[in-house]
Scaffold this motif. Sequence first.
Motif, PDB file in Angstrom:
ATOM      1  N   PHE A 401      -2.103   1.729  -0.961  1.00 32.45           N
ATOM      2  CA  PHE A 401      -0.978   2.047  -0.080  1.00 32.45           C
ATOM      3  C   PHE A 401       0.302   1.672  -0.804  1.00 32.45           C
ATOM      4  CE2 PHE A 401       2.213   1.400   3.125  1.00 32.45           C
ATOM      5  CZ  PHE A 401       1.974   2.399   4.054  1.00 32.45           C
ATOM      6  N   ILE A 402       1.169   2.667  -0.987  1.00 30.83           N
ATOM      7  CA  ILE A 402       2.436   2.442  -1.690  1.00 30.83           C
ATOM      8  C   ILE A 402       3.551   2.584  -0.672  1.00 30.83           C
ATOM      9  CG2 ILE A 402       3.946   3.238  -3.552  1.00 30.83           C
ATOM     10  CD1 ILE A 402       1.434   4.340  -4.932  1.00 30.83           C
ATOM     11  N   GLY A 403       4.245   1.497  -0.397  1.00 29.55           N
ATOM     12  CA  GLY A 403       5.286   1.493   0.625  1.00 29.55           C
ATOM     13  C   GLY A 403       6.488   2.333   0.235  1.00 29.55           C
ATOM     14  N   ASP A 416      -7.789  -0.668  -7.158  1.00 31.81           N
ATOM     15  CA  ASP A 416      -8.262  -0.171  -5.866  1.00 31.81           C
ATOM     16  C   ASP A 416      -7.823  -1.078  -4.726  1.00 31.81           C
ATOM     17  OD1 ASP A 416      -9.552   1.790  -7.315  1.00 31.81           O
ATOM     18  OD2 ASP A 416     -11.568   0.950  -7.070  1.00 31.81           O
ATOM     19  N   ASN A 417      -7.505  -0.437  -3.605  1.00 31.08           N
ATOM     20  CA  ASN A 417      -7.230  -1.142  -2.343  1.00 31.08           C
ATOM     21  C   ASN A 417      -5.971  -1.997  -2.371  1.00 31.08           C
ATOM     22  OD1 ASN A 417      -9.849  -0.175  -1.458  1.00 31.08           O
ATOM     23  ND2 ASN A 417     -10.719  -1.859  -2.659  1.00 31.08           N
ATOM     24  N   ALA A 418      -5.162  -1.882  -3.408  1.00 34.79           N
ATOM     25  CA  ALA A 418      -3.941  -2.689  -3.499  1.00 34.79           C
ATOM     26  C   ALA A 418      -2.863  -2.116  -2.578  1.00 34.79           C
ATOM     27  CB  ALA A 418      -3.441  -2.728  -4.936  1.00 34.79           C
ATOM     28  N   LEU A 419      -1.846  -2.948  -2.332  1.00 34.09           N
ATOM     29  CA  LEU A 419      -0.706  -2.533  -1.524  1.00 34.09           C
ATOM     30  C   LEU A 419       0.567  -2.901  -2.252  1.00 34.09           C
ATOM     31  CD1 LEU A 419      -0.187  -2.876   2.281  1.00 34.09           C
ATOM     32  CD2 LEU A 419       1.611  -3.654   0.719  1.00 34.09           C
ATOM     33  N   LEU A 420       1.472  -1.922  -2.368  1.00 36.54           N
ATOM     34  CA  LEU A 420       2.792  -2.181  -2.934  1.00 36.54           C
ATOM     35  C   LEU A 420       3.782  -2.211  -1.787  1.00 36.54           C
ATOM     36  CD1 LEU A 420       1.199  -1.350  -5.485  1.00 36.54           C
ATOM     37  CD2 LEU A 420       3.218  -0.114  -6.274  1.00 36.54           C
ATOM     38  N   ALA A 421       4.430  -3.329  -1.616  1.00 37.89           N
ATOM     39  CA  ALA A 421       5.332  -3.504  -0.480  1.00 37.89           C
ATOM     40  C   ALA A 421       6.530  -2.565  -0.591  1.00 37.89           C
ATOM     41  CB  ALA A 421       5.809  -4.950  -0.406  1.00 37.89           C
ATOM     42  N   ALA A 422       7.003  -2.082   0.549  1.00 37.64           N
ATOM     43  CA  ALA A 422       8.156  -1.186   0.580  1.00 37.64           C
ATOM     44  C   ALA A 422       9.344  -1.805  -0.136  1.00 37.64           C
ATOM     45  CB  ALA A 422       8.517  -0.861   2.023  1.00 37.64           C
ATOM     46  N   GLY A 423      10.053  -0.981  -0.899  1.00 33.33           N
ATOM     47  CA  GLY A 423      11.244  -1.446  -1.595  1.00 33.33           C
ATOM     48  C   GLY A 423      10.963  -2.196  -2.872  1.00 33.33           C
ATOM     49  N   SER A 424       9.707  -2.272  -3.306  1.00 31.74           N
ATOM     50  CA  SER A 424       9.364  -3.044  -4.501  1.00 31.74           C
ATOM     51  C   SER A 424       9.619  -2.259  -5.784  1.00 31.74           C
ATOM     52  CB  SER A 424       7.896  -3.453  -4.460  1.00 31.74           C
ATOM     53  OG  SER A 424       7.661  -4.381  -3.433  1.00 31.74           O
ATOM     54  N   VAL A 425       9.976  -2.995  -6.827  1.00 30.04           N
ATOM     55  CA  VAL A 425      10.012  -2.461  -8.184  1.00 30.04           C
ATOM     56  C   VAL A 425       8.836  -3.087  -8.918  1.00 30.04           C
ATOM     57  CG1 VAL A 425      11.299  -2.283 -10.327  1.00 30.04           C
ATOM     58  CG2 VAL A 425      12.512  -2.196  -8.146  1.00 30.04           C
ATOM     59  N   THR A 426       7.851  -2.262  -9.265  1.00 29.69           N
ATOM     60  CA  THR A 426       6.616  -2.759  -9.866  1.00 29.69           C
ATOM     61  C   THR A 426       6.654  -2.527 -11.361  1.00 29.69           C
ATOM     62  OG1 THR A 426       5.418  -2.255  -7.823  1.00 29.69           O
ATOM     63  CG2 THR A 426       4.102  -2.575  -9.807  1.00 29.69           C
ATOM     64  N   THR A 427       6.594  -3.608 -12.128  1.00 32.95           N
ATOM     65  CA  THR A 427       6.672  -3.512 -13.590  1.00 32.95           C
ATOM     66  C   THR A 427       5.417  -4.039 -14.274  1.00 32.95           C
ATOM     67  OG1 THR A 427       7.722  -5.683 -13.728  1.00 32.95           O
ATOM     68  CG2 THR A 427       9.179  -3.763 -13.556  1.00 32.95           C
ATOM     69  N   LYS A 428       4.533  -4.685 -13.493  1.00 34.78           N
ATOM     70  CA  LYS A 428       3.315  -5.266 -14.059  1.00 34.78           C
ATOM     71  C   LYS A 428       2.096  -4.661 -13.374  1.00 34.78           C
ATOM     72  CE  LYS A 428       5.596  -9.747 -14.798  1.00 34.78           C
ATOM     73  NZ  LYS A 428       5.567 -11.190 -14.445  1.00 34.78           N
ATOM     74  N   ASN A 429       0.942  -4.748 -14.047  1.00 25.95           N
ATOM     75  CA  ASN A 429      -0.297  -4.285 -13.448  1.00 25.95           C
ATOM     76  C   ASN A 429      -0.569  -5.031 -12.147  1.00 25.95           C
ATOM     77  OD1 ASN A 429      -0.607  -2.598 -15.621  1.00 25.95           O
ATOM     78  ND2 ASN A 429      -2.159  -3.849 -16.643  1.00 25.95           N
ATOM     79  N   VAL A 430      -1.165  -4.312 -11.189  1.00 24.45           N
ATOM     80  CA  VAL A 430      -1.501  -4.910  -9.890  1.00 24.45           C
ATOM     81  C   VAL A 430      -3.020  -4.914  -9.758  1.00 24.45           C
ATOM     82  CG1 VAL A 430      -1.223  -4.740  -7.391  1.00 24.45           C
ATOM     83  CG2 VAL A 430       0.647  -4.011  -8.907  1.00 24.45           C
ATOM     84  N   ALA A 432      -6.876  -5.162  -8.216  1.00 21.35           N
ATOM     85  CA  ALA A 432      -7.503  -4.626  -7.014  1.00 21.35           C
ATOM     86  C   ALA A 432      -7.355  -5.618  -5.863  1.00 21.35           C
ATOM     87  CB  ALA A 432      -8.985  -4.343  -7.278  1.00 21.35           C
ATOM     88  N   ASP A 433      -7.159  -5.091  -4.663  1.00 19.02           N
ATOM     89  CA  ASP A 433      -7.087  -5.878  -3.419  1.00 19.02           C
ATOM     90  C   ASP A 433      -5.851  -6.779  -3.343  1.00 19.02           C
ATOM     91  OD1 ASP A 433      -9.676  -4.926  -2.443  1.00 19.02           O
ATOM     92  OD2 ASP A 433     -10.537  -6.186  -4.025  1.00 19.02           O
ATOM     93  N   ALA A 434      -4.896  -6.612  -4.253  1.00 20.34           N
ATOM     94  CA  ALA A 434      -3.695  -7.459  -4.251  1.00 20.34           C
ATOM     95  C   ALA A 434      -2.561  -6.782  -3.487  1.00 20.34           C
ATOM     96  CB  ALA A 434      -3.250  -7.759  -5.677  1.00 20.34           C
ATOM     97  N   VAL A 435      -1.615  -7.623  -3.030  1.00 19.15           N
ATOM     98  CA  VAL A 435      -0.358  -7.123  -2.476  1.00 19.15           C
ATOM     99  C   VAL A 435       0.742  -7.461  -3.478  1.00 19.15           C
ATOM    100  CG1 VAL A 435       1.340  -7.335  -0.640  1.00 19.15           C
ATOM    101  CG2 VAL A 435      -1.098  -7.369  -0.084  1.00 19.15           C
ATOM    102  N   ALA A 436       1.484  -6.426  -3.899  1.00 22.30           N
ATOM    103  CA  ALA A 436       2.568  -6.647  -4.866  1.00 22.30           C
ATOM    104  C   ALA A 436       3.900  -6.513  -4.148  1.00 22.30           C
ATOM    105  CB  ALA A 436       2.477  -5.641  -6.003  1.00 22.30           C
ATOM    106  N   ILE A 437       4.704  -7.570  -4.266  1.00 16.31           N
ATOM    107  CA  ILE A 437       6.052  -7.544  -3.698  1.00 16.31           C
ATOM    108  C   ILE A 437       7.021  -7.800  -4.833  1.00 16.31           C
ATOM    109  CG2 ILE A 437       7.615  -8.529  -1.999  1.00 16.31           C
ATOM    110  CD1 ILE A 437       5.167  -9.537  -0.479  1.00 16.31           C
TER     111      ILE A 437
END
Length: 459
Positions: A401-403, A416-430, A432-437
């Motif tokens: 799920f990509i916010g 797999d199954n990871a979530l990228l929080a809305a408004g995030s700038v993702t620069t690193k690997n995420v 599985a099953d993690a939430v990236a903010i």
Amino acid sequence: MANYAIILAAGKGTRMKSDLPKVLHKVAGITMLEHVKRAVDAMEPAKTVTIVGHKAELVQSVLEGQSDFALQSEQLGTGHAVMMAEAALAGLEGQTLVIAGDTPLITGESLKNLINFHVSHKNVATILTAQADNPFGYGRIIRNADGEVIKIVEQKDANDFEKQVKEINTGTYLFDNKRLFEALKDINTDNAQGEYYLTDVISIFRQAGEKVGAYILRDFDESLGVNDRIALATAESVMRKRINAYHMLNGVTFTNPEATYIDVDVEIGAEALIEANVVLKGKTSIGERTVVTNGSRLRDAQIAADVVITNSDIEESIVENGVTVGPYAHIRPGSVLKKDVHVGNFVEVKGSTLGENTKAGHLTYIGNATVGSNVNFGAGTITVNYDGQNKYPTIVGNNVFIGSNSTIIAPVEVGDNALLAAGSVTTKNVPADAVAIGRCRQENKEGYAKRLPHHPDKK
């Protein structure tokens, strides 16, 4: 006996007002020369010789590997052009078609009928003719009581009786091959243009007491020779109607066929619906029951069954069953949309694969990405794939799920199954099953708004 063909494609086409050789102007997606060659192929010629001249290499490249070529270095008339094929054809048993490369509407069926007529009537030459409602400007076919052709009379040379004749010369001929090249040795340039006219061999045959006939086309449109942009537009219009009629007879529905533009190599499955102002170009194929709505443009796109494309642009991409695209989406070359994908309004996909049931509803750019199944892209998501010099991949696993308003700066892998929080700038690997903010920390400044000029207290 064997069939042979000579395609005349040496002229510049001055009236086209173009740097491109006349025969290379396109009708319904392919050149006029290719249309003629496809019609010629229906008669299964043992050898085809294309006469080239103006920009010979360019013309030759279109039929490379499909034809022999002979160079007419000076354009000295149609008879002279046919003479250039002597080395390839002279002495062979059979019949030879001579046809201009600027007659894109001629059909293979008509050429086969011409051959059957020629052989069954034991003619030395047969002229392909047509009945014109308004024959002004055309050469007239003058026959005797037995139906044999006595002569071809040009408009300027015709008397009042001959001008009333509506059977006209199309400029396509079938000859006994040996007699053609024998007769060509006897023609001359004793005429106003100082050229060798192919029609002069007809007179030579008649003077020798040999049988010359004429086969009348069933459809006058097939006789059209394109000499200028007006005739080119006419050819395009006729070809479009022919193409659309073919698809409708095969079970395709058009809401307005007069405003639908389909190239000759496009394939469409039964029960498909094509709305008005749709453009289908190149080697596009569309599966059964697919709907393409008003304003869509597809080029070299492979579209499966049960797809809905709403006012969108798809180029050189694959779209699998049950996909929905648009409105206002752009699927750029090298993309694959797997089964049941949804790409919504103002979404651009380039060089990417989206797995089954993945959704990008709106305002999103996905470039150089490999995306798994059941992924959701929130509004405003961007894969940042280009640093000004190189392009980098983004890999997204299944069920991610990509916010909204997320920016993914490649190269990045999202498990797999990871979530990228809305408004995030993702620069690193995420993982599985993690939430990236990846967003700045919000800080509220109490009462500061009252200092701003727009605040009601300032008015």
